[in-house]
Design an enzyme around this catalytic site. Structure first.
Site, PDB file in Angstrom:
ATOM      1  N   ASN A 151      12.728  -7.810   5.752  1.00 33.55           N
ATOM      2  CA  ASN A 151      13.114  -7.007   6.910  1.00 33.55           C
ATOM      3  C   ASN A 151      12.821  -7.859   8.145  1.00 33.55           C
ATOM      4  OD1 ASN A 151      13.708  -4.780   5.273  1.00 33.55           O
ATOM      5  ND2 ASN A 151      11.592  -4.103   5.321  1.00 33.55           N
ATOM      6  N   GLY A 184      13.276  -2.271  10.052  1.00 26.72           N
ATOM      7  CA  GLY A 184      12.121  -1.706   9.360  1.00 26.72           C
ATOM      8  C   GLY A 184      10.916  -2.618   9.281  1.00 26.72           C
ATOM      9  N   ILE A 190       0.818  -1.211   0.000  1.00 27.87           N
ATOM     10  CA  ILE A 190       0.000   0.000   0.000  1.00 27.87           C
ATOM     11  C   ILE A 190       0.854   1.265   0.000  1.00 27.87           C
ATOM     12  CG2 ILE A 190      -2.013  -1.087   1.051  1.00 27.87           C
ATOM     13  CD1 ILE A 190      -1.193   0.299   3.702  1.00 27.87           C
ATOM     14  N   HIS A 218       7.432 -11.777   5.622  1.00 28.34           N
ATOM     15  CA  HIS A 218       7.030 -11.361   4.284  1.00 28.34           C
ATOM     16  C   HIS A 218       8.242 -10.915   3.479  1.00 28.34           C
ATOM     17  CE1 HIS A 218       6.772  -7.766   6.860  1.00 28.34           C
ATOM     18  NE2 HIS A 218       6.988  -7.031   5.783  1.00 28.34           N
TER      19      HIS A 218
END
Length: 119
Positions: A92, A98, A36, A105
């Site tokens: 990450n 982060g 997004i 993922h």
């Protein structure tokens, strides 16, 4: 418990359809959807359907599922037509790196020149 859906996990909610996402690819074990807040023209997240906190946990707890995520990342790159020009797959791991959603993922990034080192 590792692998079990977490009621407070955004990505677990995407897997079951409780939170909408622009899904670009799905397999029996993975879901890939557009980020997004894209950091490149192509920015797709590939997640295992089973909940694992981060890439290290995924590799330790379910190495075959980690392989599925990487395979799906390559399939997404081909589908998005960034495989020939080159793309980056980023995991990450931990807040200091982060990671903001604590469900493993992979970020698949491409469609522009990617500088090294990143970040």
């Amino acid at each position: 418990m590792a692998g079990e859906p977490q009621s407070d996990c955004l990505f677990c909610k995407i897997v079951v359809g409780d939170v909408p996402a622009t899904i670009v690819r799905e397999t029996a074990t993975t879901v890939a959807f557009r980020d997004i807040n894209p950091q490149a023209p192509t920015h797709v997240l590939v997640i295992p359907k089973a909940h694992h906190t981060d890439a290290a946990a995924l590799a330790t707890e379910a190495p075959e599922l980690a392989a599925d995520v990487l395979r799906a990342a390559g399939e997404v790159a081909a589908q998005e037509k960034i495989d020939e020009a080159g793309y980056r797959v980023v995991f990450n791991t931990g807040a200091g790196a982060g990671q903001t959603v604590f469900h493993a993922h992979a970020h698949v990034l491409g469609g522009r020149g990617l500088e090294w080192p990143p970040g």
